[in-house]
Design a protein around this motif. Structure first.
Motif, mmCIF file in Angstrom:
data_model
loop_
_atom_site.group_PDB
_atom_site.id
_atom_site.type_symbol
_atom_site.label_atom_id
_atom_site.label_comp_id
_atom_site.label_asym_id
_atom_site.label_seq_id
_atom_site.Cartn_x
_atom_site.Cartn_y
_atom_site.Cartn_z
ATOM 1 N N ALA A 148 -2.592 -8.001 -0.079
ATOM 2 C CA ALA A 148 -1.638 -7.075 -0.701
ATOM 3 C C ALA A 148 -2.300 -6.301 -1.833
ATOM 4 O O ALA A 148 -2.092 -5.085 -1.980
ATOM 5 N N VAL A 149 -3.102 -6.991 -2.642
ATOM 6 C CA VAL A 149 -3.824 -6.322 -3.721
ATOM 7 C C VAL A 149 -4.808 -5.314 -3.142
ATOM 8 O O VAL A 149 -4.908 -4.175 -3.621
ATOM 9 N N GLU A 150 -5.538 -5.710 -2.119
ATOM 10 C CA GLU A 150 -6.500 -4.800 -1.488
ATOM 11 C C GLU A 150 -5.800 -3.556 -0.939
ATOM 12 O O GLU A 150 -6.318 -2.437 -1.061
ATOM 13 N N GLY A 171 0.814 -1.211 0.000
ATOM 14 C CA GLY A 171 0.000 0.000 0.000
ATOM 15 C C GLY A 171 0.846 1.258 0.000
ATOM 16 O O GLY A 171 0.613 2.186 -0.786
ATOM 17 N N GLU A 172 1.834 1.313 0.859
ATOM 18 C CA GLU A 172 2.687 2.490 0.939
ATOM 19 C C GLU A 172 3.529 2.649 -0.322
ATOM 20 O O GLU A 172 3.751 3.778 -0.803
ATOM 21 N N THR A 173 3.987 1.540 -0.883
ATOM 22 C CA THR A 173 4.785 1.620 -2.106
ATOM 23 C C THR A 173 3.952 2.148 -3.269
ATOM 24 O O THR A 173 4.423 2.982 -4.052
ATOM 25 N N ILE A 174 2.720 1.700 -3.389
ATOM 26 C CA ILE A 174 1.833 2.215 -4.433
ATOM 27 C C ILE A 174 1.545 3.691 -4.200
ATOM 28 O O ILE A 174 1.548 4.497 -5.146
ATOM 29 N N ARG A 175 1.317 4.073 -2.955
ATOM 30 C CA ARG A 175 1.065 5.483 -2.651
ATOM 31 C C ARG A 175 2.251 6.342 -3.087
ATOM 32 O O ARG A 175 2.078 7.398 -3.719
ATOM 33 N N ARG A 176 3.434 5.903 -2.788
ATOM 34 C CA ARG A 176 4.629 6.655 -3.154
ATOM 35 C C ARG A 176 4.833 6.666 -4.670
ATOM 36 O O ARG A 176 5.299 7.663 -5.239
ATOM 37 N N ALA A 177 4.505 5.559 -5.323
ATOM 38 C CA ALA A 177 4.635 5.511 -6.780
ATOM 39 C C ALA A 177 3.691 6.510 -7.438
ATOM 40 O O ALA A 177 4.066 7.202 -8.405
ATOM 41 N N ALA A 221 -4.040 1.540 -12.509
ATOM 42 C CA ALA A 221 -4.113 0.301 -13.289
ATOM 43 C C ALA A 221 -3.204 -0.733 -12.645
ATOM 44 O O ALA A 221 -1.999 -0.785 -12.914
ATOM 45 N N LEU A 222 -3.760 -1.565 -11.780
ATOM 46 C CA LEU A 222 -2.973 -2.567 -11.062
ATOM 47 C C LEU A 222 -2.944 -3.873 -11.840
ATOM 48 O O LEU A 222 -3.973 -4.505 -12.073
ATOM 49 N N TYR A 225 -7.902 -11.690 -7.311
ATOM 50 C CA TYR A 225 -7.264 -10.378 -7.432
ATOM 51 C C TYR A 225 -8.174 -9.385 -8.141
ATOM 52 O O TYR A 225 -8.230 -8.212 -7.775
ATOM 53 N N LEU A 226 -8.908 -9.858 -9.148
ATOM 54 C CA LEU A 226 -9.866 -8.983 -9.817
ATOM 55 C C LEU A 226 -10.979 -8.576 -8.853
ATOM 56 O O LEU A 226 -11.406 -7.419 -8.835
ATOM 57 N N GLU A 227 -11.432 -9.518 -8.056
ATOM 58 C CA GLU A 227 -12.468 -9.230 -7.073
ATOM 59 C C GLU A 227 -11.976 -8.200 -6.055
ATOM 60 O O GLU A 227 -12.756 -7.376 -5.550
ATOM 61 N N ALA A 228 -10.667 -8.223 -5.790
ATOM 62 C CA ALA A 228 -10.074 -7.285 -4.838
ATOM 63 C C ALA A 228 -9.798 -5.925 -5.457
ATOM 64 O O ALA A 228 -9.372 -5.004 -4.749
ATOM 65 N N GLY A 229 -10.022 -5.787 -6.771
ATOM 66 C CA GLY A 229 -9.897 -4.490 -7.410
ATOM 67 C C GLY A 229 -8.790 -4.346 -8.435
ATOM 68 O O GLY A 229 -8.580 -3.253 -8.965
ATOM 69 N N ALA A 230 -8.066 -5.426 -8.733
ATOM 70 C CA ALA A 230 -7.022 -5.344 -9.750
ATOM 71 C C ALA A 230 -7.629 -5.086 -11.125
ATOM 72 O O ALA A 230 -8.778 -5.454 -11.399
#
Length: 257
Positions: free
Chosen positions: A123-125, A94-100, A139-140, A169-174
């Motif tokens: 992790a996906v969530e 989560g933090e890595t995606i936020r920083r990206a 776009a994950l 993973y798709l259900e989790a929002g990917a």
């Protein structure tokens, strides 16, 4: 365009009927060279290649700050959406995606390392929630290593595992599901049927069909990983060998740097 607009465009490219081809880059000059082509609609970074650029082995050995600095430089240098390979999230997806997102990245790969399904879904969530908190339709590209880490398992087990993980993973929002592996049309067809049309992402390897056929099969995305850098380095090594052998520089050098 805002980053939210860029990310929305990247998501649209994944869902479009046309296969999204992303040629992997590893620094600003490689990104600009590929982005200059009229066919380029988006770029993807290769974590393996960026790590190698700085002298680190693959597998989250490079410091996350250094990886994010490079993908941010790439995103700032081009006018197309950039999807960053962020490995397994460097201990905090989560933090890595936020920083990206903070450095201008519109999408990312996030690999599961074949960890237990519940842990991988979490992790996906976390990545999806971080993007939502930033107001970016990120776009994950959720990667499952069912084939890469399941080489000793029967093919049918890997297919079933990839489909189960992909759906979760798709259900989790990917946005889509990245299933790297060297397999042919029969496996790809099963993956697309099980995960969904325009929801499967692949990497170009010897057994993977040509892009036109992948589009017919309903694949969403095709990337090339560290192989683009390997081709460039091979050409450099060949040139050096030729020069050492008495050769001269070619006349038709393009000034891309």
């Amino acid at each position: 365009m805002t980053l939210a607009d860029t990310a929305a465009e990247l998501r649209r490219l994944h869902a479009a009927p046309e296969l999204l081809q992303v040629v992997n880059v590893w620094d600003v000059v490689s990104a600009r060279a590929v982005a200059a082509l009229p066919e380029t609609r988006a770029l993807a970074t290769a974590s393996h290649s960026i790590a190698a650029t700085f002298g680190y082995p693959d597998g989250e050995q490079i410091p996350v700050d250094l990886m994010l600095d490079m993908v941010g430089r790439i995103a700032s240098a081009v006018d197309v959406p950039v999807s960053a390979d962020l490995e397994a999230g460097y201990g905090d997806p989560g933090e890595t995606i936020r920083r990206a997102i903070g450095v201008g990245v519109a999408g990312a790969n996030l690999e599961d390392e074949l960890k237990p399904l519940g842990e991988s879904v979490a992790a996906v969530e976390a990545a999806v929630a971080a993007a939502a908190a930033e107001g970016v339709p990120f776009a994950l590209n959720a990667r499952t290593d069912a084939f890469l880490r399941g080489r000793e398992r029967p093919r049918e087990v890997n297919i079933a595992d990839a489909i189960e993980r992909g759906r979760a993973y798709l259900e989790a929002g990917a946005t889509c599901v990245f299933v790297p592996g060297n397999f042919g049309e029969d496996v790809i067809a099963e993956l697309v049927t099980g995960i969904g049309e325009r929801r499967v992402s692949l990497i170009g390897l010897p057994e993977i069909p040509a892009p036109s056929r992948l589009q017919e099969l309903g694949v969403a995305r095709l990337s090339y990983g560290p192989n683009t850098q390997r081709v460039v380095l091979g050409a450099l090594q060949d040139l050096a060998s030729d020069l050492y052998g008495g050769g001269v520089l070619p006349r038709d050098i393009r000034q891309l740097n």
